[in-house]
Design an enzyme around this catalytic site. Structure first.
Site, PDB file in Angstrom:
ATOM      1  N   GLY A  33       0.824  -1.217   0.000  1.00  9.04           N
ATOM      2  CA  GLY A  33       0.000   0.000   0.000  1.00  9.04           C
ATOM      3  C   GLY A  33       0.849   1.253   0.000  1.00  9.04           C
TER       4      GLY A  33
ATOM      5  N   ASP B  90      -3.017  -1.651  14.911  1.00 10.56           N
ATOM      6  CA  ASP B  90      -4.318  -2.138  15.394  1.00 10.56           C
ATOM      7  C   ASP B  90      -4.446  -3.644  15.315  1.00 10.56           C
ATOM      8  OD1 ASP B  90      -5.362   0.246  16.148  1.00 10.56           O
ATOM      9  OD2 ASP B  90      -6.262   0.683  14.207  1.00 10.56           O
TER      10      ASP B  90
ATOM     11  N   LYS C 186     -10.051  -0.714  20.902  1.00  5.12           N
ATOM     12  CA  LYS C 186      -9.233   0.402  20.408  1.00  5.12           C
ATOM     13  C   LYS C 186      -9.821   1.705  20.913  1.00  5.12           C
ATOM     14  CE  LYS C 186      -7.902   2.813  16.135  1.00  5.12           C
ATOM     15  NZ  LYS C 186      -7.744   2.745  14.684  1.00  5.12           N
TER      16      LYS C 186
ATOM     17  N   GLN D 107      -7.753  36.486   3.515  1.00 10.15           N
ATOM     18  CA  GLN D 107      -8.986  37.168   3.894  1.00 10.15           C
ATOM     19  C   GLN D 107      -8.772  38.672   3.920  1.00 10.15           C
ATOM     20  OE1 GLN D 107      -9.385  33.969   7.324  1.00 10.15           O
ATOM     21  NE2 GLN D 107     -10.992  35.465   7.567  1.00 10.15           N
TER      22      GLN D 107
ATOM     23  N   GLU E 200      -6.353  35.924   7.952  1.00 12.14           N
ATOM     24  CA  GLU E 200      -6.588  37.363   8.129  1.00 12.14           C
ATOM     25  C   GLU E 200      -5.270  38.124   8.210  1.00 12.14           C
ATOM     26  OE1 GLU E 200      -9.463  38.383  11.130  1.00 12.14           O
ATOM     27  OE2 GLU E 200      -8.910  40.490  11.109  1.00 12.14           O
TER      28      GLU E 200
ATOM     29  N   ARG F 262     -12.303  41.130  22.685  1.00 10.51           N
ATOM     30  CA  ARG F 262     -13.579  40.476  22.409  1.00 10.51           C
ATOM     31  C   ARG F 262     -13.899  39.415  23.461  1.00 10.51           C
ATOM     32  NH1 ARG F 262     -17.870  39.927  18.806  1.00 10.51           N
ATOM     33  NH2 ARG F 262     -17.062  41.467  17.353  1.00 10.51           N
TER      34      ARG F 262
ATOM     35  N   GLU G  32     -20.028  33.525  13.027  1.00 15.31           N
ATOM     36  CA  GLU G  32     -19.330  33.111  14.250  1.00 15.31           C
ATOM     37  C   GLU G  32     -20.230  32.662  15.405  1.00 15.31           C
ATOM     38  OE1 GLU G  32     -15.382  35.725  14.411  1.00 15.31           O
ATOM     39  OE2 GLU G  32     -17.182  36.931  14.203  1.00 15.31           O
TER      40      GLU G  32
HETATM   41  C1  LIG Z   1      -3.814   7.880   6.905  1.00 13.12           C
HETATM   42  C2  LIG Z   1      -3.297   6.623   7.565  1.00 13.12           C
HETATM   43  C3  LIG Z   1      -4.068   6.028   8.539  1.00 13.12           C
HETATM   44  C4  LIG Z   1      -3.600   4.869   9.166  1.00 13.12           C
HETATM   45  N1  LIG Z   1      -4.380   4.319  10.121  1.00 13.12           N
HETATM   46  C5  LIG Z   1      -3.960   3.194  10.749  1.00 13.12           C
HETATM   47  C6  LIG Z   1      -4.777   2.597  11.734  1.00 13.12           C
HETATM   48  O1  LIG Z   1      -5.889   3.056  12.039  1.00 13.12           O
HETATM   49  N2  LIG Z   1      -4.300   1.497  12.358  1.00 13.12           N
HETATM   50  C7  LIG Z   1      -3.074   0.958  12.061  1.00 13.12           C
HETATM   51  O2  LIG Z   1      -2.695  -0.046  12.654  1.00 13.12           O
HETATM   52  N3  LIG Z   1      -2.298   1.499  11.110  1.00 13.12           N
HETATM   53  C8  LIG Z   1      -2.713   2.602  10.452  1.00 13.12           C
HETATM   54  N4  LIG Z   1      -1.911   3.166   9.488  1.00 13.12           N
HETATM   55  C9  LIG Z   1      -0.599   2.567   9.191  1.00 13.12           C
HETATM   56  C10 LIG Z   1      -0.571   1.709   7.904  1.00 13.12           C
HETATM   57  O3  LIG Z   1      -1.598   2.067   7.035  1.00 13.12           O
HETATM   58  C11 LIG Z   1      -0.730   0.242   8.166  1.00 13.12           C
HETATM   59  O4  LIG Z   1       0.318  -0.190   8.981  1.00 13.12           O
HETATM   60  C12 LIG Z   1      -0.776  -0.603   6.883  1.00 13.12           C
HETATM   61  O5  LIG Z   1      -1.274  -1.849   7.167  1.00 13.12           O
HETATM   62  C13 LIG Z   1       0.566  -0.723   6.198  1.00 13.12           C
HETATM   63  O6  LIG Z   1       0.396  -1.500   5.025  1.00 13.12           O
HETATM   64  P1  LIG Z   1       1.040  -1.100   3.628  1.00 13.12           P
HETATM   65  O7  LIG Z   1       0.760  -2.200   2.685  1.00 13.12           O
HETATM   66  O8  LIG Z   1       0.600   0.228   3.187  1.00 13.12           O
HETATM   67  O9  LIG Z   1       2.566  -1.042   4.042  1.00 13.12           O
HETATM   68  P2  LIG Z   1       3.787  -0.472   3.240  1.00 13.12           P
HETATM   69  O10 LIG Z   1       3.945   0.980   3.508  1.00 13.12           O
HETATM   70  O11 LIG Z   1       3.729  -0.884   1.823  1.00 13.12           O
HETATM   71  O12 LIG Z   1       4.945  -1.271   3.995  1.00 13.12           O
HETATM   72  C14 LIG Z   1       5.130  -1.095   5.371  1.00 13.12           C
HETATM   73  C15 LIG Z   1       6.374  -1.837   5.885  1.00 13.12           C
HETATM   74  O13 LIG Z   1       6.173  -3.236   5.860  1.00 13.12           O
HETATM   75  C16 LIG Z   1       7.181  -3.878   5.115  1.00 13.12           C
HETATM   76  N5  LIG Z   1       6.575  -5.009   4.422  1.00 13.12           N
HETATM   77  C17 LIG Z   1       5.401  -5.014   3.775  1.00 13.12           C
HETATM   78  N6  LIG Z   1       5.136  -6.235   3.302  1.00 13.12           N
HETATM   79  C18 LIG Z   1       6.173  -7.022   3.642  1.00 13.12           C
HETATM   80  C19 LIG Z   1       6.460  -8.395   3.455  1.00 13.12           C
HETATM   81  N7  LIG Z   1       5.643  -9.178   2.804  1.00 13.12           N
HETATM   82  N8  LIG Z   1       7.612  -8.859   3.948  1.00 13.12           N
HETATM   83  C20 LIG Z   1       8.480  -8.071   4.613  1.00 13.12           C
HETATM   84  N9  LIG Z   1       8.236  -6.764   4.831  1.00 13.12           N
HETATM   85  C21 LIG Z   1       7.102  -6.255   4.350  1.00 13.12           C
HETATM   86  C22 LIG Z   1       7.674  -2.802   4.190  1.00 13.12           C
HETATM   87  O14 LIG Z   1       8.964  -3.065   3.720  1.00 13.12           O
HETATM   88  C23 LIG Z   1       7.604  -1.584   5.059  1.00 13.12           C
HETATM   89  O15 LIG Z   1       8.707  -1.500   5.905  1.00 13.12           O
HETATM   90  C24 LIG Z   1      -2.345   4.319   8.823  1.00 13.12           C
HETATM   91  C25 LIG Z   1      -1.577   4.929   7.826  1.00 13.12           C
HETATM   92  C26 LIG Z   1      -2.038   6.066   7.209  1.00 13.12           C
HETATM   93  C27 LIG Z   1      -1.191   6.699   6.143  1.00 13.12           C
END
Ligand SMILES: Cc1cc2nc3c(=O)[nH]c(=O)nc-3n(C[C@H](O)[C@H](O)[C@H](O)COP(=O)(O)OP(=O)(O)OC[C@H]3O[C@@H](n4cnc5c(N)ncnc54)[C@H](O)[C@@H]3O)c2cc1C
Ligand code: FES
Length: 1254
Positions: A183, A283, A346, A692, A727, A805, A1186
């Site tokens: 991702g 999580d 959570k 503004q 502002e 104010r 406001e």
């Molecule tokens: C806006 C936002 C909100 C978020 N909210 C949450 C939340 O509510 N709860 C939460 O827990 N997390 C949250 N996260 C964190 C993140 O989204 C999660 O941890 C997500 O699951 C990461 O997955 P990814 O595929 O995007 O990881 P990536 O960014 O693609 O990879 C993350 C890490 O894992 C390693 N990796 C991935 N796959 C493998 C593999 N197969 N083998 C070895 N290493 C690997 C990568 O090398 C990297 O170091 C949030 C992030 C953002 C940006």
């Protein structure tokens, strides 16, 4: 992007061709104010419709979890889009009302009762999914695009997409330090914000072994690259087909995924990424640990190995036992067994789309048909640098019966096993400790509930009270009603005043056609600017060395104070106590030192980091308490009415107290954006600025560039929100860009990243107050003595006016008797605090409302009764000695109490509280009285310019800026009424200092009043000139009259001007007219709190607001709902966290939470007071921007009421302090109980805190 087609908001429809239904409905339902969030909303809805042509409301709620809006309060967006759902009417053309009126409301032919009339559902284009764009056929037939091995070689990074497991393993063997990305939601943050560079990236999503999900007899094997949405879908499928007990673990994961980020993140983020990130607040990790998950790892060297995800897996912060050359292939999650139960928990700041403060996974197995624990697993996040398991607690409780003594012992064991240093990163130490036990308690009760079914002879059923504790939060759909006065039947059809016209730019905003500053196309040779900011709160600058930055390819120059004379470098908005660029001394983290200009933003960012600043640190004052200790403030202000001391001493009762209210970040969706275009002659400069305050921008730019004001033009079409943040502080960002443009002779632009914007520009002032009040047995206030302290930051900016104010607002809606209030503007080493919707009013009002709540608690009387006894009425004098004329406050109060069925619901709340220990409800009513006009007298003036062209079209310019509040729409409505032509004839192109000069900032809720009058004045002049022509040809048309006027050499262009009459206040003497008039309103809010976690839900809010005779009820109701939601954020959710060194920790949407879709009241009813014309503003209207924000304090006090109930259960003192915002942490810790009693806070001063309250 390889092999993908991307559809943007521009691609689905436009005003020039055909609108897409998603674009049309949000606009016509008034769901677009500033419009900056609108394309995102449209595309979320579009995506939902492409996946589910007739979605359910549940799907609608879920798809919008990742979208934020700062203007609307979400209700109109939901209303517009509800029309697509099966709960609405889906995609049929027979669309009926989408909002519900669940309360009897004042009826009658003059009243319009619901959203049906604010927008006409029957006008909507029917949605026909068959007409949607198809996926490009050329991509559809090219299966190779998905299956080819890809390598992209960039300047710094090489990206691989292997297609076989062998290739994947080989790559990881070749590049053990390579990042595997799916991702990119974690790696993307690391590269963008933490400047990490990963030369090799491997995308495994085309490798079967890591993307498949397989089920066997004992559990499920999930490929590490499976996205969370796919996981969600598969788990739902299996939960529906497998025996219930087996899938308890799936249900727990599904419940957790519901609160995991937003839909957009879950669509792309993978399970493996979550585990491998090793975040201590992941999580899924606590739950997977509790579930007994195992991980399959593989490497070319070591082959396959399986490891448990247990206490040995995570070795340190963001570290685990996986070797660099290994790949996480899959995660195995065993089914739950017959006598086994698992749940996840959570708690975050905001329920939706937020990371956890603490999370937990709890699993317990029992010996068959007993309540004897055979195995217990408890894992927690947010309690250490890694996810941790409470090994000892679980060991000790093994073999024990699942009863009250196990709970008691488990609580003590957990607190012992999971200590937190008082300085632990993340702060909230006592709260986090309490949460672990609260989760355990919830788990204990939930399992008891299960046992009462499986072994009923051993365990009695849960009481309803206990059962409520075990319930998980569900999305509840919102209901709402909007009431407003219809225009009289004899009002001409053409006359738009009083009608719910849609925002003039709404359709352009929903199609992505609306132009904001950063949408202005690039100019030739244009440069991008990135700021070099102070990293110290207070220091001398010994040296600025930009040599390394200038060596970066693509960098053109570094601009700083050396490019200006001392006089030019003086920043004087509003007073000359700042510099454009810090020259000798920095006074806050984020203070502007210089500017790197480069051919693109990325290069400028890289180079800006290479500018070396040598500092000599000086002592810093960060908090209000620091400032009080050092007496660091500007000269205090005082208002005096009557003999406070004598009155206090003769009062029957006296009470004193202290109250703190935190600041707020504007979080306008459009960050600071400015474009400076140097002229070729005479030192001219054209500035496109998201401001503004165009006039102050123009004049400061002129001063700094050393030219006269007539050489500088400041222009803008619209802003993506302002709320006061644009502002003055925006000018400090804009001027350096102009300096660079002048120096280099080319256009320079800047558009700040969110974190830069938050660090550089200050927000709402944090306030501390100390007070003493005198009152009667009835709770009638007789004397108030109060000191206010505001954290002003390093420069005065608008602080004195903000403080004034607040001082003018401390009476809110109450006749206080004798009053002395003093205001201290504290000088600290933080970014300069500034204007923010309400401008000090919300602080003053909240302080007084807190006093009311404490007086009521002291007398053991319902706070509503105390408030009511003190309410103002016509003929009263305010504490500033202004006579209240036409005071509608008591009417608003009465009507809102009726509308909300206050008395009945009060009884329900009492009943609820008497039968519930762990959840409590609170019901609160607050009034608002808000003075309208700038308190700086000279600002109460405005101008307009009207050109009528020979084809009859009208170009209207006025002094106000459009930031979403619908000002231009209202001005067009006013011109339309006076000129007696359809609004379609009238156009507002922009706000520009060369059209209307010497304008006041668009602020103080006064812009419709001021610019409306100026527009009226100009249009009346035109009509006076046309009247002889019209009289001579009464049957003629507008176009004919205009043509004739032109032929007769009558000027068709004119200016208009207005100044507010009679303003004359003198603070020293406390006499004269302070405000033009007052806006009034009242709100009733009911909340429910979870006493164990501090979570809260706003059950219902009713508002009655006096907006005079509304110019546009849709816009006014939008302002009320939007302001209320922003206020809700201020009083309950939004918390700015600073380190003791003055570094803002909560920078960006990840850490700073504004209200989302799920935070608004589940039922939200807004009525505009009828029959209340205002003789002191245009067409009898009233200001609205406001005042309603302050009504959100009803949420705060409903929460306080709910807490009071739990405290009364525990016989705690009724008068207690609850500071603002009422965050989950503050609510939980105020609900003192058997858990908090076991947590001893460390004494202040005995440790170094992670954060400070500024
Ligand atoms: C806006 C936002 C909100 C978020 N909210 C949450 C939340 O509510 N709860 C939460 O827990 N997390 C949250 N996260 C964190 C993140 O989204 C999660 O941890 C997500 O699951 C990461 O997955 P990814 O595929 O995007 O990881 P990536 O960014 O693609 O990879 C993350 C890490 O894992 C390693 N990796 C991935 N796959 C493998 C593999 N197969 N083998 C070895 N290493 C690997 C990568 O090398 C990297 O170091 C949030 C992030 C953002 C940006
Ligand atoms: S309209 Fe949503 S942020 Fe302005």
């Amino acid at each position: 992007m390889h092999g993908l087609a991307v559809t943007t908001v521009e691609g689905i429809g436009s005003t020039k061709t055909r609108l897409h239904a998603t674009q049309e409905r949000i606009a016509k339902a008034h769901g677009s104010q500033c419009g900056f969030c609108t394309p995102g909303m449209v595309m979320s809805m579009y995506t939902l419709l492409r996946n589910h042509p007739v979605p359910t409301m549940e799907q609608l709620d879920e798809y919008f979890t990742g979208n934020l809006c700062r203007c609307t309060g979400y209700r109109p967006i939901l209303d517009g889009y509800r029309s697509f759902t099966s709960n609405g009417t889906g995609n049929t053309s027979e669309i009926t009302t989408t909002t519900t009126t669940t309360t009897p409301t004042p009826d009658g032919e003059w009243w319009c009762k619901d959203g049906r009339h604010l927008h006409q559902n029957n006008d909507f284009i029917p949605y026909d999914p068959t007409t949607e764009l198809i996926f490009p056929p050329e991509l559809k037939v090219r299966s190779d695009l998905d299956s080819d091995y890809l390598v992209f070689q960039g300047h710094r990074v090489t990206y691989h997409r292997p297609t076989s497991f062998t290739n994947l393993m080989y790559l990881k063997h070749l590049y053990p330090e390579a990042k595997i990305i799916v991702g990119n939601t974690e790696v993307g943050i690391e590269t963008k914000f933490k400047q990490c560079v990963y030369p090799v990236l491997i995308n495994p999503t085309s490798v079967k072994e890591v993307t498949q999900i397989t089920l066997n007899d004992t559990g499920i094997q999930v490929g590490a690259a499976v996205t969370l949405t796919t996981l969600q879908e598969q788990l739902i499928l299996h939960t529906n087909s497998l025996p219930d007990y087996k899938t308890r673990v799936f249900s727990a994961i599904l419940e957790m995924l519901k609160w995991f980020a937003g839909r957009q993140i879950r669509n792309t983020a993978a399970l493996g990424g979550n585990i491998m990130t090793c975040s201590p607040i992941s999580d899924l990790n606590p739950l997977l640990m509790a579930a007994g998950a195992t991980l399959t790892l593989n490497s070319t060297e070591g082959g396959e190995r399986t490891v448990p995800l247990d206490q040995h897996f995570f070795t340190a912060y963001r570290r685990n036992i996986v070797k660099p050359e290994e790949v996480l292939v899959s995660v195995y999650i065993p089914f739950t067994k017959q006598d086994e139960y698992i749940h996840g928990y959570k708690q975050s700041r905001r329920r939706d789309d937020d990371i956890a403060i603490v999370n937990g996974g709890c699993r317990v197995s029992f010996l068959p048909d007993t309540i004897t624990v055979s195995k217990l697993t408890l894992a927690f996040g947010g309690m250490a640098p890694t996810t941790v398991m409470a090994i000892n607690t679980c060991k000790e409780l093994k073999g024990r019966a699942w009863d009250a003594s196990l709970l008691e012992e488990g609580t003590s064991l957990l607190l012992q096993e999971l200590p937190l240093s008082p300085s632990a990163p993340g702060g909230m130490v006592e709260y986090r400790r309490a949460l672990t036990v609260s989760f355990f308690f919830k788990f204990y009760l939930t399992v008891r509930g299960h046992l009462s079914v499986s072994v009923p002879s051993l365990v009695p059923g849960l009481t309803p009270d206990e059962h409520r504790v075990t319930q998980t939060h569900t999305y509840e759909h919102t209901a709402s009603a909007q009431l407003y006065e219809m225009v009289p039947a004899d009002q001409p059809e053409l006359d738009p005043i009083g009608r719910p016209k849609i925002h003039a730019s709404a359709l352009k905003q929903s199609t992505g056609e609306a132009v904001y500053v950063d949408d202005i196309p690039d100019f030739k040779d244009q440069l991008h600017a990135v700021f070099v900011l102070s990293t110290r709160p207070h220091a001398l600058i010994l040296d600025i060395d930009a040599s390394e930055a200038l060596e970066v390819e693509g960098v053109v120059d570094f601009v700083c104070h050396r490019d200006l004379t001392e006089e030019q470098n003086r920043y004087q908005v509003p007073l000359a106590d700042e510099e454009v660029f810090a020259s000798k001394e920095v006074k806050c983290v984020g203070h502007i030192i210089g500017l790197v200009c480069a051919k693109d933003r990325k290069t400028a960012q890289t180079a800006a980091k290479r500018v070396k600043i040598t500092y000599q640190d000086l002592p810093a004052i960060i908090t209000i308490q620091d400032a009080i200790r050092e007496k660091s403030w500007w000269p205090p202000l005082t208002i005096n009415k009557g003999d406070v001391n004598t009155q206090l001493h003769s009062s029957t009762h006296r009470l004193h107290g202290e109250f703190y209210m935190g600041g707020q970040e504007h979080f306008y969706m459009e960050t600071n954006a400015h474009l400076a275009v140097p002229g070729r002659e005479d030192g001219e400069m054209e500035v496109f600025s998201s401001t503004q305050n165009p006039t102050a921008t123009q004049m400061q730019v002129a001063h700094t560039l050393g030219v006269c004001g007539n050489k500088v033009v400041c222009r803008l079409k619209r802003m993506g929100g302002g709320f006061g943040g644009k502002e003055t502080r925006t000018i400090s960002v804009c001027v350096p860009v102009c300096v660079a443009a002048k120096k280099l002779g080319v256009c320079v632009r800047v558009a700040l990243d969110r974190d830069e914007d938050m660090v550089m520009t200050g927000g709402r002032h944090a306030f501390l107050s100390t007070w003493q009040v005198g009152f009667t047995d009835q709770g009638v206030l007789t004397a108030v003595d109060m000191d206010l302290y505001a954290n002003a930051g390093y420069s005065v900016d608008l602080t004195m006016a903000v403080m004034e104010r607040s001082m003018y607002s401390v009476d809110n809606g109450y006749n206080l008797g004798c009053v002395r209030v003093s205001g201290h503007a504290c000088k600290t080493h933080l970014p300069s605090s500034t204007a923010f919707r309400g401008f000090g009013g919300p602080q003053g009002i909240l302080i007084m409302e807190d006093i009311m709540s404490r007086v009521a608690a002291y007398l053991n009387v319902d706070p509503t009764v105390v408030r009511q006894r003190n309410l103002y009425q016509t003929g009263d004098l305010t504490h500033c000695n202004q006579l209240l004329e036409n005071c509608t406050l008591r009417r608003c109060w009465r009507e809102v109490m009726e509308q909300a069925h206050y008395s009945t619901r009060c009884q329900h709340v009492q009943q609820f509280n008497s039968t519930n220990r762990y959840r409590k409800r609170g019901l609160s009513v607050v009034p608002v009285k808000f003075g309208i006009s700038f308190t700086a007298k000279f600002l109460n003036q405005s101008g307009a310019l009207v050109h009528v062209y020979t084809d009859g079209s009208v170009l209207l310019s006025h002094g106000g800026t459009e930031m979403g509040q619908g000002l231009h729409t209202k001005m067009i409505q006013i011109a339309s009424r006076v000129l007696r032509i359809a609004p379609e004839y009238i156009h507002i192109a922009e706000t520009s200092t060369d059209k209307v000069p010497n304008t006041s900032p668009t602020a103080a809720s006064a812009s419709s009043d001021l610019n409306g009058m100026a527009t009226l004045n100009a249009c009346e002049t035109i009509m006076t000139r046309l009247s002889p022509i019209m009289a001579a040809n009464p049957k003629g048309t507008w176009k004919e009259w205009v043509k004739t006027a032109y032929m007769e050499c009558i000027s068709l262009s004119t200016t208009g001007f207005y100044r507010t009459p009679d303003l004359s206040y003198n603070m020293e003497k406390n006499e004269g007219r302070l405000f033009n008039y007052f806006s009034y309103g009242a709100a009733v809010t009911e909340v429910e709190i979870d006493c164990l976690t501090g979570d809260h839900t706003v059950v219902r809010t009713d508002i009655v607001m006096d907006v005079g005779e509304s110019l546009n009820p849709a816009i006014d109701i939008g302002q009320i709902e939007g302001a209320f939601t922003q206020g809700q954020g201020l009083f309950t959710l939004e918390e700015l966290v600073y380190s003791p060194q003055g570094v803002l920790i909560t920078r960006g949407p990840g850490a700073y939470k504004i209200p989302g879709f799920q935070d608004i009241p589940r039922e939200f009813n807004v009525s505009l007071l009828r029959g209340a014309p205002n003789p002191r503003a245009v067409f009898s209207s009233k200001a609205v921007g406001e005042p309603p924000l302050c009504l959100a304090s009803s949420v705060f006090f409903a929460i306080k009421q709910a807490i009071a109930s739990v405290r009364s259960d525990h016989n705690l003192p009724p008068v207690f302090r609850l500071d603002s915002p009422a965050t989950a942490e503050r609510i939980r810790m105020a609900c003192q109980d058997f858990i908090t009693a076991k947590i001893e806070p460390s004494p202040p001063g005995s440790f170094k805190p992670w954060s400070v309250r500024v």
